[in-house]
Design a protein around this motif. Structure first.
Motif, PDB file in Angstrom:
ATOM      1  N   TRP A 186     -24.486  -5.827  -7.428  1.00  0.00           N
ATOM      2  CA  TRP A 186     -25.370  -6.901  -6.963  1.00  0.00           C
ATOM      3  C   TRP A 186     -24.573  -8.162  -6.654  1.00  0.00           C
ATOM      4  O   TRP A 186     -24.614  -8.679  -5.557  1.00  0.00           O
ATOM      5  CB  TRP A 186     -26.434  -7.226  -8.029  1.00  0.00           C
ATOM      6  CG  TRP A 186     -27.587  -6.270  -8.015  1.00  0.00           C
ATOM      7  CD1 TRP A 186     -27.743  -5.186  -7.190  1.00  0.00           C
ATOM      8  CD2 TRP A 186     -28.738  -6.301  -8.857  1.00  0.00           C
ATOM      9  NE1 TRP A 186     -28.925  -4.560  -7.472  1.00  0.00           N
ATOM     10  CE2 TRP A 186     -29.559  -5.211  -8.477  1.00  0.00           C
ATOM     11  CE3 TRP A 186     -29.160  -7.139  -9.873  1.00  0.00           C
ATOM     12  CZ2 TRP A 186     -30.776  -4.945  -9.101  1.00  0.00           C
ATOM     13  CZ3 TRP A 186     -30.368  -6.881 -10.492  1.00  0.00           C
ATOM     14  CH2 TRP A 186     -31.180  -5.793 -10.115  1.00  0.00           C
ATOM     15  N   GLU A 232     -24.607  -5.372  -2.512  1.00  0.00           N
ATOM     16  CA  GLU A 232     -25.174  -4.080  -2.155  1.00  0.00           C
ATOM     17  C   GLU A 232     -25.721  -4.086  -0.721  1.00  0.00           C
ATOM     18  O   GLU A 232     -25.636  -3.095  -0.015  1.00  0.00           O
ATOM     19  CB  GLU A 232     -26.297  -3.750  -3.144  1.00  0.00           C
ATOM     20  CG  GLU A 232     -26.790  -2.324  -3.059  1.00  0.00           C
ATOM     21  CD  GLU A 232     -27.893  -2.032  -4.064  1.00  0.00           C
ATOM     22  OE1 GLU A 232     -28.415  -2.981  -4.676  1.00  0.00           O
ATOM     23  OE2 GLU A 232     -28.233  -0.861  -4.223  1.00  0.00           O
ATOM     24  N   ASP A 233     -26.319  -5.220  -0.334  1.00  0.00           N
ATOM     25  CA  ASP A 233     -26.871  -5.316   1.019  1.00  0.00           C
ATOM     26  C   ASP A 233     -26.862  -6.788   1.429  1.00  0.00           C
ATOM     27  O   ASP A 233     -27.868  -7.482   1.327  1.00  0.00           O
ATOM     28  CB  ASP A 233     -28.305  -4.756   1.025  1.00  0.00           C
ATOM     29  CG  ASP A 233     -28.926  -4.747   2.421  1.00  0.00           C
ATOM     30  OD1 ASP A 233     -28.177  -4.968   3.411  1.00  0.00           O
ATOM     31  OD2 ASP A 233     -30.140  -4.520   2.519  1.00  0.00           O
ATOM     32  N   GLN A 250     -19.704  -3.458  -1.724  1.00  0.00           N
ATOM     33  CA  GLN A 250     -20.523  -2.745  -2.689  1.00  0.00           C
ATOM     34  C   GLN A 250     -19.723  -1.811  -3.601  1.00  0.00           C
ATOM     35  O   GLN A 250     -19.890  -1.834  -4.810  1.00  0.00           O
ATOM     36  CB  GLN A 250     -21.590  -1.920  -1.924  1.00  0.00           C
ATOM     37  CG  GLN A 250     -22.598  -1.274  -2.849  1.00  0.00           C
ATOM     38  CD  GLN A 250     -23.563  -0.324  -2.168  1.00  0.00           C
ATOM     39  OE1 GLN A 250     -24.202   0.447  -2.820  1.00  0.00           O
ATOM     40  NE2 GLN A 250     -23.663  -0.365  -0.840  1.00  0.00           N
ATOM     41  N   TYR A 251     -18.830  -1.005  -2.996  1.00  0.00           N
ATOM     42  CA  TYR A 251     -18.193   0.051  -3.796  1.00  0.00           C
ATOM     43  C   TYR A 251     -17.047  -0.476  -4.656  1.00  0.00           C
ATOM     44  O   TYR A 251     -16.960  -0.136  -5.823  1.00  0.00           O
ATOM     45  CB  TYR A 251     -17.680   1.171  -2.885  1.00  0.00           C
ATOM     46  CG  TYR A 251     -18.733   1.790  -1.989  1.00  0.00           C
ATOM     47  CD1 TYR A 251     -20.059   1.888  -2.408  1.00  0.00           C
ATOM     48  CD2 TYR A 251     -18.398   2.281  -0.729  1.00  0.00           C
ATOM     49  CE1 TYR A 251     -21.026   2.459  -1.584  1.00  0.00           C
ATOM     50  CE2 TYR A 251     -19.352   2.860   0.097  1.00  0.00           C
ATOM     51  CZ  TYR A 251     -20.668   2.931  -0.333  1.00  0.00           C
ATOM     52  OH  TYR A 251     -21.610   3.491   0.484  1.00  0.00           O
ATOM     53  N   TYR A 288     -24.804 -11.196  -2.447  1.00  0.00           N
ATOM     54  CA  TYR A 288     -25.405  -9.904  -2.767  1.00  0.00           C
ATOM     55  C   TYR A 288     -24.593  -8.779  -2.125  1.00  0.00           C
ATOM     56  O   TYR A 288     -24.617  -8.591  -0.911  1.00  0.00           O
ATOM     57  CB  TYR A 288     -26.854  -9.893  -2.266  1.00  0.00           C
ATOM     58  CG  TYR A 288     -27.616  -8.614  -2.491  1.00  0.00           C
ATOM     59  CD1 TYR A 288     -27.390  -7.820  -3.608  1.00  0.00           C
ATOM     60  CD2 TYR A 288     -28.598  -8.206  -1.592  1.00  0.00           C
ATOM     61  CE1 TYR A 288     -28.105  -6.653  -3.818  1.00  0.00           C
ATOM     62  CE2 TYR A 288     -29.331  -7.049  -1.791  1.00  0.00           C
ATOM     63  CZ  TYR A 288     -29.072  -6.268  -2.904  1.00  0.00           C
ATOM     64  OH  TYR A 288     -29.781  -5.117  -3.096  1.00  0.00           O
ATOM     65  N   SER A 303     -29.711  -8.357   3.284  1.00  0.00           N
ATOM     66  CA  SER A 303     -31.070  -8.165   2.798  1.00  0.00           C
ATOM     67  C   SER A 303     -31.835  -9.474   2.747  1.00  0.00           C
ATOM     68  O   SER A 303     -31.246 -10.553   2.714  1.00  0.00           O
ATOM     69  CB  SER A 303     -30.998  -7.575   1.388  1.00  0.00           C
ATOM     70  OG  SER A 303     -32.249  -7.674   0.752  1.00  0.00           O
TER      71      SER A 303
END
Lengths: 1034, 570
Positions: B355, B89-90, B418-419, B87, B93
């Motif tokens: 994601w 993005e985070d 993420q980016y 994952y 998490s």
């Protein structure tokens, strides 16, 4: 001494033994008395009596007063001058005068030819006439549990919805408030008898079952509401009456002089004193730093440290660069550094005006009574764009065409307009306080920070919406006094409710729902119609001290509902919006239709002896189309008895009143709507290449065995009055047993369906209700107190047959209340680092996580052995107190309403407000990095000592709700009013004038965190308002 | 006494008669319910059009549940938390399967979908099968027609059991329509489920239309049934049967790998270059008759009813637009001009949210040997370089390089997870965003998706050959794929199950259900530990028992008529 009972037995024996000759006459008399349809005429000298009836307060003649020769059916009514004439009556008789709203009087004629009288306005509630269903009864003659709520007491309150006015008004009447302009509260009577079927009481408007919208009723048109709480009272309405019956009676013309009355109020609403708190910009930014820091922290905890050595240190949150670096978007970083922030919750709220105007005309001649009214209500919600406007026109006409025929017409028209989509409070709560604030700019961001999970809370201001409904409720009735048989009447009435609503919306391309394809228009017309035909035969008879009333009913009911949804997208030219859907390039339509039918038969007999011994017996059979084909009909019997103890000679005392009541009966519940016995198919679509394919699939599991839910209940009650009725009230205890409970039963997913409607098991409700009114001071300074208390306990007595059945998945357990909370039990507080370092901690648990009770003490917290019933959602008890003080022309009143928990009752999960943290998988934990959170409690960090809210990074081994008691006491209504003196008013031609100031939901005392306890975590918060108003009559 | 006689006067009798009349005039038939706006399971499927609508219901559900829907189920199927993705993005998490020890929990609604939705699908199929069998025979032109529809329904039933048994092991076998509140399900041994699936799929393989003769694009054919049957036989260790089944697909019909460029992208290469692999994933190319590689294609279509959109771009691509400013302080991406406003989004890249971040294994390791020659690793197929897109900045059109920023001014975890990360362009649909232009599609496209493509069948046969120790034949199948990709052929001696998994990752990432493949091959735990380089949870804290999902807690709680055992470890 031989008791009455023994005497009677003796008599019977004699009769049986000596039937042949001597006692024949006596035997025959006995037989006659016990036969229902007999008449008894007195044979004394005949004469004519006449007179005038006036009001005791203003000496005006009263029209329509019933004047009856006591003990006979001979009666007449006063004409427009208050005059009456009775011919052919005997001198020893007395006359009985009765008139709604006035005290009844019995006057002995004593040979007089003229009997004049002034009737006194009724104050003591025991003499009230209440509506019991297909008829009326004096409250003192009632055998069931009925409570009357006079709307006069509510006239100084800013209620827009009838249910709102009932909140706390009587024991056992439970109203749950809601927010929003024109919001419709829910109401239930006594406890919850059903698991999934409707809990709403049956509403009867002017004698007819009302299937319209409660919002259509203008409170100013309502005279009173009678609530039938027990089985016997409600049994006349068999079907659906298991949840109680609310009988709404609208005003009628009363006096020969036309009365014009006008009232209005104007005020403002705001949020109650329990607002939602969200994080401010600084809290919002820093919690991200802590969230990522705690990720590292928990990873470190998982290595099993025994001291602080090696523990990740919290980044320096005073360093703006470090904090800004964790923010998600550049604009938030820039705004944080520049110190710009926005309170979005504040931006979506407004002080909202509320206003109401009401004008009515009423009067009565000897043949016609009339009541006409019009009202306009305009309520703005505290969320911008939340609007409610209503216009009502109401007429109530009754014409006595001939001596034997009375025709009536009631019509209520209502136009409701809730146009405009309210701005989005939920979105405002989630919105980043650091997002760019472009309120009022044309280039506003429809998604704040460009993220679809963060829609601009004010988007709806740009949506065009027209949402209105036109509702018409008509009742036509004809009452025929059947010639030849005294006391026999036939009534035919027909009612029709038609509700036509339209909801048209156009989402422009600059709003999320319009952005995907150049604007989006939706039209959603619905049409709901409902008719009922009632045939009622009643027979009244008095023989000496015996009074008999018999009622037969046949009723047919039909309801139909249809909706369409027209949907178009792709508007290259959006100027015509939803008015020309043809300009869209993709259009879809959908429609629904349903129909339901009902048939009812009912027979009721009331018998009273000297108005002291009272008996009511009812039997009703109902058929409803929504049940399985072999189970359409059900039969509901009931019986009730009453005894006015203070009418006995040994207790007789004018200053004292005591009556006992007992009832037993069955009621039904059909609140599942149409077609629930059918399995249904759903529809959607697929595409092959570029060709649309309609898809049909099984969506709902039916149950052909579906049948009536039945509630058998018994009620014992007493009505009392002491000290010249300065203390009066009633107490009721009841028990209700519901069987074949209608249940939307959740199924294991393997079944392929989420749930099915079924009849299972049983529910027991029992409770106690107390109503008490005291006139504390009754002189120049008056003080009256009304108190209501109710307590109800419900319990599942049976589920699937086993004695200890437990349906964990549905949270239903034999022996437990319906709304049990089955979950892990918190043992208080959080695990700490000390616990971790010392090894004194359960496996897989870490500091900053809630502690749970290890029920089976195996060292692991897991689903199958560590959950239990930890509380109940239902209230423990409710009470309300109202006090009215008056001195000269001033009066002041306040009303406190309370719902109380305690002992595990009235608990609700408030985790989303209390626990500002991520949540474990399956509970949307990702939101933490994306949206704002509530800030009613600070989250845990190892250093800040918080012991009641978890860490901001939260991934515990198991998860439960965070339950809190919703107990509250609310200052619900407060008002002060002044009545101008009559002398002054007369000079300007005004009958009465009253000015008042009032407040609603003024203050709430509660330990519930955040949002109002009654509405819970709703995005339509409860409102508080203050109004000023005036009431005039001419 | 006489005065009581009026009780029996004519008027009263008349009235009684009248009353009796109205009381009895009601016909109890008024209570009979006639459904006005819905069909019932008993009558929906007794005509040919009705049966066709039932079939569409199966497709519609399978598309919505498993093929790039914006839900957690799809991300898990396509490999979130396996050796190919974590994952982005985070990564720390508690959601999106970053950490098996907390995510794999019987109450987690993000993973119970595999259970719930498949049993819904089974009920749909069972109702349709019952309907087809009960329909009057006059609606059929011949038995073949009837059997073809039966075969389609049974294909989807087996398809549901395929997911169920792979994820949960022994599962309740529901083979007939559930018509009442059934609460006593028991788990059937996996072997029984397999043989049930074998029956359904064999029937489907025999009676579905021959490829090319299906009623409409996207409908399953014998090819799809043989492919699933081949996979099933491998699971049952019936390797020769698996080889035979796969051979039916490979040799029995018109199927062949595409070797040269074709379709809509010819002459429209948005990245300036292209090849046949790039064309396979061009908008509209999946359904083309000339595309001989497609075995089963999930259908999407922009801007029509039923067309729907999928969230492929959203799920698989990097969230480039969130990266912030250029080193000289301008927005890194100005984006497209829509309605007079620059959107910040590129129409070629769409609007992904990062994601599924490909693991380093997928991003780099598996390409090392053929980095420059394997066309599947070409820049237009895996975009690895991103460029500033703001004319106001001095960095306009320069390649993004985070080392150009002052030290400490950036969040390096977000920069790389993420980016910006390698973007598998087969999933994206550059410059084909029909919906929501203000967000360059918002992460959604209407491009068709391959459910089964020929290389998957070839790799299944190779897998069966490995089990049969015929490495030469296995290498030959694999090299068929590698030659088309211009990659170096593999030596038979280097072929093993891991190599097949590597080749699957190279050829089929974003198409194969990686999580399912690893589970059925028994390779999940080993490879997650080796290759899941989630920066917060390396190896995702996987444990041996995580090869099976936990039975959903509500299934255990609601199944009160029989005890349903939880899988071990939960």
């Amino acid at each position: 001494m031989v008791s009455w009972k023994q005497k009677n037995k003796l008599n019977q024996k004699i009769i049986i033994m000596k039937i042949p000759v001597i006692k024949l006459e006596k035997y025959f008399k006995l037989l006659l008395i016990s036969v229902v349809f007999i008449s008894f005429n007195s044979t004394a000298q005949a004469q004519t009596v006449s007179g005038t009836v006036r009001s005791g307060t203003d000496n005006q003649p009263l029209t329509g007063v019933t004047v009856q020769v006591k003990g006979s059916t001979k009666a007449t009514a006063t004409d427009s001058k208050g005059h009456y004439v009775l011919r052919n009556i005997s001198t020893p008789d007395s006359l009985f005068f009765s008139y709604i709203g006035f005290k009844e009087e019995t006057i002995a004629i004593n040979g007089r030819q003229e009997v004049n009288i002034s009737l006194q306005v009724e104050v003591a509630s025991l003499d009230q006439v209440v509506v019991v269903g297909y008829g009326t009864q004096k409250k003192s003659d009632l055998t069931g549990s009925v409570v009357r709520i006079s709307m006069d007491d509510k006239s100084l309150q800013s209620n827009t919805n009838l249910f709102q006015a009932l909140s706390g008004s009587a024991p056992g009447v439970n109203v749950n408030g809601v927010g929003g302009a024109g919001g419709e509260p829910t109401i239930s009577i006594r406890g919850q008898t059903s698991l999934s079927a409707s809990d709403q009481p049956l509403i009867v408007l002017d004698g007819i079952i009302y299937n319209g919208n409660i919002s259509d009723i203008n409170i100013s048109d309502v005279e009173a509401i009678d609530i039938l709480k027990d089985a016997s009272a409600a049994a006349v309405y068999g079907s659906r009456s298991a949840n109680g019956v609310m009988i709404v009676t609208t005003k009628k013309g009363k006096t020969s002089k036309p009365v014009v009355s006008f009232n209005m109020y104007y005020g403002f609403q705001d949020m109650t004193n329990n607002p939602m708190k969200v994080m401010n910009a600084e809290q919002y930014a820093i919690r991200l730093v802590d969230y990522y820091w705690e990720q590292d922290l928990y990873n470190w905890y998982k290595t099993g440290p025994t001291s602080d050595a090696g523990k990740p240190q919290r980044p320096d949150v005073n360093n703006p660069d470090i904090v800004a670096n964790r923010l998600r978007t550049q604009e938030e970083k820039d705004n944080f550094k520049a110190g710009k922030s926005t309170d979005w919750v504040k931006e979506v709220l407004r002080p909202a005006p509320i206003q109401n105007y009401n004008l009515s005309l009423s009067g009565k001649s000897d043949r016609i009574s009339y009541f006409l009214s019009g009202s306009y209500t305009n309520e703005a919600g505290i969320l911008k764009n939340d609007n409610f406007k209503r216009l009502t026109l109401h007429t109530n006409l009754e014409s006595k065409v001939t001596d034997w025929l009375t025709l009536g017409l009631i019509s209520t028209y209502s136009y409701r307009d809730q146009s405009g989509l309210p701005v989005d409070l939920a979105a405002a709560r989630l919105a980043s306080p650091l997002a760019n604030n472009k309120i009022g700019f044309s280039d506003y961001d429809m998604y704040l920070t460009g993220e679809s999970y963060m829609p601009y809370p004010l988007n709806n201001l740009y949506v065009t919406n027209k949402n209105f409904s036109n509702d018409l409720f008509l009742v036509g009735s004809a009452k025929i006094i059947i010639p030849g048989v005294k006391g026999l009447t036939y009534e035919l009435n027909y009612s029709n409710t038609t509700s036509n609503s339209n909801n048209n919306t156009f989402y422009p391309v600059t709003t999320p729902l319009g952005s995907t394809n150049n604007g989006h228009a939706i039209k959603n017309p619905t049409l709901r119609t409902n008719w009922i035909v009632n045939n009622i035969v009643t027979y009244n008879k008095s023989i000496g001290d015996h009074q008999i009333n018999a009622t037969l009913l046949y009723s047919r009911e039909n309801s139909q509902y249809q909706t369409s949804t027209l949907d178009a997208q792709g508007f290259n030219n959006p100027v015509l919006g939803y008015n020309n859907m043809g300009l869209g390039t993709i259009a879809t339509v959908a429609s629904t239709a349903s129909e339901a039918n009902g048939i009812s038969y009912m027979a009721r007999a009331n018998y009273s002896f000297k108005s002291r011994y009272l008996l009511t017996a009812t039997i009703r059979q109902d058929g409803f189309s929504g049940f399985g084909s072999d189970h359409k009909f059900a039969t509901f019997p009931s019986i009730s008895v009453g005894w006015v103890a203070t009418d006995e000679s040994f207790l007789r005392d004018e200053s004292f009143y005591l009556k006992f009541r007992a009832s037993y009966g069955k009621n039904g519940n059909q609140g599942i709507g149409s077609y629930s016995s059918f399995s249904r198919m759903g529809t959607n679509s697929y595409v092959y290449g570029s060709a649309t394919a309609v898809a049909v699939y099984p969506s709902t599991l039916g149950n052909a065995d579906l049948r009536w839910e039945e509630t058998a209940s018994s009620n014992f009650g007493a009505d009392f009055g002491f000290l010249n009725k300065r203390i009066s009230g009633s107490i009721d205890v009841y028990k209700a047993q519901t069987t074949n409970v209608l249940v939307q039963r959740a199924l294991p997913p393997t079944a392929g369906y989420a749930s099915v409607f079924a009849n299972i098991g049983g529910i027991t409700n029992k409770g106690i209700e107390l109503a008490l009114s005291t006139i504390n001071l009754d002189g120049r300074f008056k003080w009256r107190t009304d108190f209501a208390f109710s307590l109800n306990r419900d319990k599942i007595s049976k589920l699937y047959g086993g004695q200890h059945d437990a349906d964990i998945g549905n949270s239903w357990f034999v022996g437990q209340p319906i709304n049990s909370i089955y979950d892990y039990q918190m043992s208080g507080g959080l695990w700490t680092e000390k616990d971790l370092y010392s090894g004194n901690i359960l496996k897989n648990w870490y500091p900053g996580q809630f502690k749970y009770v290890d029920q089976n003490k195996d060292g692991v917290i897991e689903a199958n052995d560590d959950r239990k019933v930890i509380g109940y959602k239902t209230p423990n008890y409710r009470f309300s107190i109202s006090n009215t003080f008056s001195y000269k022309n001033f009066s002041f009143s306040f009303f406190l309403n309370s719902i109380q928990g305690g002992n595990g009752y009235y608990m609700s999960d408030n985790g989303s407000v209390i626990n500002a943290s991520s949540a474990p998988a399956g509970y949307e934990s990702a939101a933490i990095i994306r949206t704002n959170l509530t800030a009613v409690r600070p989250y845990w960090t190892p250093e800040n000592g918080v012991n009641n809210s978890a860490g901001i990074y939260y991934a515990p081994a198991v998860w439960s709700g965070v339950y809190q008691s919703r107990s509250f006491v609310r200052l619900q209504d407060i008002s002060i009013n002044y009545k101008f003196g009559k002398a002054l008013l007369k000079t300007i031609g005004v009958e009465s004038c009253q000015v008042y100031l009032a407040g609603k939901n003024v203050y709430t005392w509660t330990n519930w965190s955040g949002w109002d306890p009654e509405t819970g975590v709703s995005n339509l918060p409860l409102m508080r308002n203050f109004i000023g108003g005036v009431r005039l009559t001419f | 006494m006489k005065k009581y006689l009026y009780l029996f006067h004519a008027e009263l009798l008349l009235l009684l008669a009248f009353t009796i009349l109205i009381f009895s005039s009601c016909n109890k038939n008024v209570l009979k319910e006639v459904p006005l706006d819905f069909l019932a399971p008993e009558n929906a499927y007794n005509t040919l059009p009705g049966i066709r609508q039932g079939v569409a219901g199966l497709y519609s559900q399978v598309r919505g549940n498993w093929f790039y829907g914006i839900n957690d189920n799809a991300t898990q199927l396509y490999g979130m938390g396996t050796d190919v993705a974590y994952y982005g993005e985070d990564p720390g998490s508690a959601r999106f399967l970053t950490d098996y020890s907390t995510f794999f929990n019987p109450s987690n609604t993000y993973i119970s979908g595999f259970w719930v939705l498949n049993y819904q699908a089974i009920q749909r199929a069972n109702v349709l099968i019952r309907g087809i069998n009960a329909a009057n025979s006059i609606i059929w032109t011949d038995d073949n027609q009837k059997n073809a529809y039966l075969a389609e329904a049974r294909f989807f039933r087996a398809f549901a059991y395929r997911i169920l048994t792979t994820y949960y092991g022994d599962v309740p076998l529901v083979d007939t329509v559930v018509t009442s509140a059934k609460v006593d399900f028991v788990r059937a041994p996996k072997a029984d489920v397999y043989s049930f699936m074998e029956n359904d799929l064999s029937f489907a393989a025999a009676h579905l239309p021959v490829p090319g003769s299906e009623e409409a694009p996207g409908r399953v054919t014998q090819g799809a049934a043989w492919d699933l049957l081949s996979e099933l036989y491998i699971n049952e260790a019936k390797y020769q049967l698996a080889i035979d089944a796969a051979s039916k697909v490979i040799d029995g019909y018109h199927y062949a790998l595409m070797k040269s460029r074709f379709g809509t992208r010819l002459g429209h290469d948005v990245f300036g270059s292209g090849d046949v692999y790039f064309d396979l994933f061009g908008y509209g190319n999946q359904n083309l008759a000339e595309n001989t590689e497609a075995i089963w294609v999930i259908q999407y279509e922009p801007l029509i009813v039923g067309g729907s959109t999928n969230a492929g771009e959203r799920v698989f691509g990097p969230a480039y637009f969130r990266m912030g400013n250029t080193p000289d302080g301008f927005a890194a991406f100005r984006g497209e001009l829509v309605n007079g406003i620059y959107t910040g989004y590129s129409d070629t890249l769409g609007r992904p949210v990062g994601w599924m971040r490909p693991t380093n294994y997928l991003s780099y390791n598996i390409w090392q040997s053929d980095w420059n020659n394997d066309i599947r690793n070409a820049e237009h197929n895996i975009k690895r370089n991103f460029y500033y897109d703001n004319p106001s900045s001095a960095y306009y059109k320069k390649k993004i390089d985070f080392s150009a920023y002052p030290p400490g001014s950036r969040n390096s975890l977000a920069d790389t997870s993420q980016y910006l990360f390698p973007y598998f362009m087969k999933i994206a649909d550059p410059s084909n965003h029909f919906d929501n232009p203000a967000q360059s599609g918002g992460g959604y496209t209407s491009k068709d998706i391959y459910a089964i493509r020929l290389p998957e069948t070839l790799l299944l046969r190779a897998e069966a050959y490995v089990h049969m120790n015929n490495l030469v034949a296995a290498a030959s199948d694999i090299n068929e794929i590698r030659r088309r990709a211009n990659a170096t052929p593999v030596e038979p001696g280097d072929v093993n199950l891991d190599y097949i998994l590597d080749e699957r990752a190279r050829e089929l990432y974003g198409e194969e259900w990686r999580s399912l493949t690893l589970r059925r091959m028994g390779k999940l735990v080993e490879r997650v530990k080796l290759y899941n380089n989630n920066p917060i949870f390396p190896g995702a804290n996987i444990q041996d028992f995580d090869t099976l999902y936990p039975i959903p807690q509500n299934q255990i709680d609601l199944n009160i008529g029989a005890k349903m055992e939880q899988n071990p470890g939960y």
